[in-house]
Design a protein around this motif. Structure first.
Motif, PDB file in Angstrom:
ATOM      1  N   GLU A  97      -7.555  -6.231   0.515  1.00  0.00           N
ATOM      2  CA  GLU A  97      -7.040  -7.312   1.363  1.00  0.00           C
ATOM      3  C   GLU A  97      -7.110  -8.623   0.592  1.00  0.00           C
ATOM      4  OE1 GLU A  97      -8.269  -4.017   3.693  1.00  0.00           O
ATOM      5  OE2 GLU A  97      -9.747  -5.422   2.831  1.00  0.00           O
ATOM      6  N   ASP A  98      -6.203  -9.550   0.944  1.00  0.00           N
ATOM      7  CA  ASP A  98      -6.274 -10.870   0.333  1.00  0.00           C
ATOM      8  C   ASP A  98      -7.293 -11.717   1.089  1.00  0.00           C
ATOM      9  OD1 ASP A  98      -5.039 -11.745   2.676  1.00  0.00           O
ATOM     10  OD2 ASP A  98      -3.065 -11.950   1.756  1.00  0.00           O
ATOM     11  N   LYS A  99      -7.399 -12.992   0.704  1.00  0.00           N
ATOM     12  CA  LYS A  99      -8.413 -13.857   1.311  1.00  0.00           C
ATOM     13  C   LYS A  99      -8.166 -14.091   2.788  1.00  0.00           C
ATOM     14  CE  LYS A  99      -9.450 -16.166  -3.062  1.00  0.00           C
ATOM     15  NZ  LYS A  99      -9.400 -17.434  -3.847  1.00  0.00           N
ATOM     16  N   ALA A 100      -6.906 -13.904   3.208  1.00  0.00           N
ATOM     17  CA  ALA A 100      -6.568 -14.067   4.625  1.00  0.00           C
ATOM     18  C   ALA A 100      -6.744 -12.778   5.410  1.00  0.00           C
ATOM     19  CB  ALA A 100      -5.138 -14.576   4.762  1.00  0.00           C
ATOM     20  N   GLY A 101      -7.166 -11.716   4.719  1.00  0.00           N
ATOM     21  CA  GLY A 101      -7.388 -10.438   5.390  1.00  0.00           C
ATOM     22  C   GLY A 101      -6.168  -9.548   5.475  1.00  0.00           C
ATOM     23  N   GLN A 102      -5.056  -9.950   4.811  1.00  0.00           N
ATOM     24  CA  GLN A 102      -3.844  -9.147   4.842  1.00  0.00           C
ATOM     25  C   GLN A 102      -3.923  -8.030   3.802  1.00  0.00           C
ATOM     26  OE1 GLN A 102      -1.322  -9.507   7.149  1.00  0.00           O
ATOM     27  NE2 GLN A 102      -2.818 -10.945   8.006  1.00  0.00           N
ATOM     28  N   PRO A 103      -3.629  -6.800   4.197  1.00  0.00           N
ATOM     29  CA  PRO A 103      -3.739  -5.678   3.259  1.00  0.00           C
ATOM     30  C   PRO A 103      -2.697  -5.743   2.150  1.00  0.00           C
ATOM     31  CG  PRO A 103      -2.712  -4.946   5.301  1.00  0.00           C
ATOM     32  CD  PRO A 103      -3.184  -6.351   5.532  1.00  0.00           C
ATOM     33  N   PHE A 104      -3.059  -5.242   0.978  1.00  0.00           N
ATOM     34  CA  PHE A 104      -2.115  -5.159  -0.142  1.00  0.00           C
ATOM     35  C   PHE A 104      -1.263  -3.914   0.079  1.00  0.00           C
ATOM     36  CE2 PHE A 104      -1.668  -6.423  -4.815  1.00  0.00           C
ATOM     37  CZ  PHE A 104      -0.391  -5.890  -4.896  1.00  0.00           C
ATOM     38  N   GLU A 105      -0.207  -4.112   0.812  1.00  0.00           N
ATOM     39  CA  GLU A 105       0.734  -3.039   1.146  1.00  0.00           C
ATOM     40  C   GLU A 105       2.141  -3.544   0.874  1.00  0.00           C
ATOM     41  OE1 GLU A 105       2.376  -0.976   5.244  1.00  0.00           O
ATOM     42  OE2 GLU A 105       0.208  -1.176   5.000  1.00  0.00           O
ATOM     43  N   PHE A 106       2.956  -2.714   0.243  1.00  0.00           N
ATOM     44  CA  PHE A 106       4.328  -3.138  -0.040  1.00  0.00           C
ATOM     45  C   PHE A 106       5.259  -1.935  -0.052  1.00  0.00           C
ATOM     46  CE2 PHE A 106       2.920  -1.775  -4.174  1.00  0.00           C
ATOM     47  CZ  PHE A 106       4.061  -1.316  -4.826  1.00  0.00           C
ATOM     48  N   LYS A 107       6.536  -2.214   0.211  1.00  0.00           N
ATOM     49  CA  LYS A 107       7.564  -1.182   0.160  1.00  0.00           C
ATOM     50  C   LYS A 107       8.236  -1.188  -1.202  1.00  0.00           C
ATOM     51  CE  LYS A 107       8.744  -1.272   5.112  1.00  0.00           C
ATOM     52  NZ  LYS A 107       9.819  -1.550   6.102  1.00  0.00           N
ATOM     53  N   LEU A 108       8.349  -0.010  -1.793  1.00  0.00           N
ATOM     54  CA  LEU A 108       9.075   0.133  -3.054  1.00  0.00           C
ATOM     55  C   LEU A 108      10.433   0.743  -2.750  1.00  0.00           C
ATOM     56  CD1 LEU A 108       9.299  -0.081  -6.086  1.00  0.00           C
ATOM     57  CD2 LEU A 108       8.126   2.116  -6.291  1.00  0.00           C
ATOM     58  N   THR A 109      11.472  -0.055  -2.915  1.00  0.00           N
ATOM     59  CA  THR A 109      12.841   0.378  -2.645  1.00  0.00           C
ATOM     60  C   THR A 109      13.379   1.184  -3.819  1.00  0.00           C
ATOM     61  OG1 THR A 109      13.266  -1.572  -1.276  1.00  0.00           O
ATOM     62  CG2 THR A 109      15.186  -0.430  -2.173  1.00  0.00           C
ATOM     63  N   TYR A 110      14.078   2.268  -3.509  1.00  0.00           N
ATOM     64  CA  TYR A 110      14.701   3.071  -4.563  1.00  0.00           C
ATOM     65  C   TYR A 110      15.898   3.819  -4.003  1.00  0.00           C
ATOM     66  CZ  TYR A 110      12.128   7.037  -2.525  1.00  0.00           C
ATOM     67  OH  TYR A 110      11.625   7.991  -1.663  1.00  0.00           O
ATOM     68  N   PHE A 111      16.764   4.283  -4.886  1.00  0.00           N
ATOM     69  CA  PHE A 111      17.979   5.003  -4.502  1.00  0.00           C
ATOM     70  C   PHE A 111      17.608   6.406  -4.029  1.00  0.00           C
ATOM     71  CE2 PHE A 111      21.998   7.228  -6.156  1.00  0.00           C
ATOM     72  CZ  PHE A 111      22.652   7.053  -4.946  1.00  0.00           C
ATOM     73  N   GLN A 112      17.914   6.697  -2.778  1.00  0.00           N
ATOM     74  CA  GLN A 112      17.413   7.914  -2.153  1.00  0.00           C
ATOM     75  C   GLN A 112      17.991   9.199  -2.743  1.00  0.00           C
ATOM     76  OE1 GLN A 112      18.505   7.526   1.984  1.00  0.00           O
ATOM     77  NE2 GLN A 112      20.578   8.287   1.653  1.00  0.00           N
ATOM     78  N   ALA A 113      19.146   9.136  -3.381  1.00  0.00           N
ATOM     79  CA  ALA A 113      19.795  10.348  -3.878  1.00  0.00           C
ATOM     80  C   ALA A 113      19.262  10.795  -5.239  1.00  0.00           C
ATOM     81  CB  ALA A 113      21.309  10.154  -3.955  1.00  0.00           C
TER      82      ALA A 113
END
Length: 272
Positions: A97-113
């Motif tokens: 988590e950052d100092k504000a308590g927000q989790p380090f979570e992110f979406k990794l976009t990629y070409f589904q095919a």
């Protein structure tokens, strides 16, 4: 490998909805590169048919500084950088988590095919989790991906660029291109890099131009706006009747002039 072989990368979006993201911090981007085990990706996903990419410049390019080596996987370095940037597992749930308590979570976009990319993303999810970083795979159709790139509406994305004999950094990395529908879609800005790109583009003398590109490459290597992944190798099967095949500095001359390929008349099977 020929300098014209393109490269794949993960682009870290630094500005979203007008505000800096966690990837605006160079330490975070460096950490992500240390968590990205490119050698394992090449071995497990691409079966060895690739080589690590250091930058937009291939190893055979005069633009490349041969002293630069690919980032090696280093979990301890990545954890130290993330801690220095303010990320800790404050609630002991396995995610930073950052100092504000927000989790380090992110979406990794990629070409589904693309099945290889899908396997790579799942591997990255496991690698990043070891440092407490939560990757959420985000497959998309190509038109949707392009639309989100234009709007800069993504966390991170994995794509590829083609290369040329001399690769121009202006399109993807110059600050002036961090605009709506510009190809610097990660919002990366570095004034020192801008000056070097501008200087290299107007320098005719190759002996003076290449050192400028190498200085620019060293900035990209330090800043890691992309995590540079790999350059794909090709496994080609060519009929032994085809003559005059040669490996040139630009790769196999298959179908290219002035080294034209041909089949001797006595071995020709087709007339059209």
């Amino acid at each position: 490998m020929p300098p014209v072989v393109g490269y794949s990368y993960i682009g870290w979006n630094q500005v979203r909805a007008g505000k800096p993201t966690r990837f605006a911090d160079k330490r975070v981007r460096q950490a992500m590169s240390y968590l990205t085990d490119t050698s394992r990706i090449i071995k497990d996903v691409f079966l060895g048919y690739a080589e690590p990419a250091v930058s937009p410049f291939g190893n055979a390019s005069k633009q490349h500084d041969s002293a630069l080596q690919p980032y090696q996987a280093n979990l301890d370095k990545a954890k130290a950088l993330l801690k220095d940037a303010g990320y800790e597992d404050r609630n002991k749930d396995g995610v930073l988590e950052d100092k504000a308590g927000q989790p380090f979570e992110f979406k990794l976009t990629y070409f589904q095919a693309n099945e290889d990319t899908s396997r790579m993303v799942l591997l990255l999810k496991d690698l990043y989790a070891k440092a407490g970083v939560k990757l959420v795979p985000f497959p998309q159709e190509w038109p949707v991906m392009l639309e989100n790139l234009d709007k800069k509406d993504f966390d991170a994305i994995t794509l590829g660029w083609t290369s040329s004999i001399e690769t121009d950094l202006f399109q993807a990395f110059h600050s002036s291109q961090a605009i709506s529908k510009g190809d610097n879609f990660i919002g990366y800005q570095n004034q020192e890099l801008d000056k070097l790109i501008d200087a290299a583009r107007r320098t005719v003398d190759e002996g003076k131009r290449m050192p400028l590109w190498q200085q620019a490459e060293r900035i990209l290597y330090e800043d890691q706006p992309y995590t540079f992944l790999m350059r794909r190798k090709s496994l080609l099967f060519v009929d032994k009747r085809i003559h005059n095949l040669q490996m040139t500095k630009l790769g196999l001359n298959l179908g290219s002039l002035p080294l034209e390929n041909y089949v001797p008349l006595a071995q020709q099977k087709y007339t059209q």
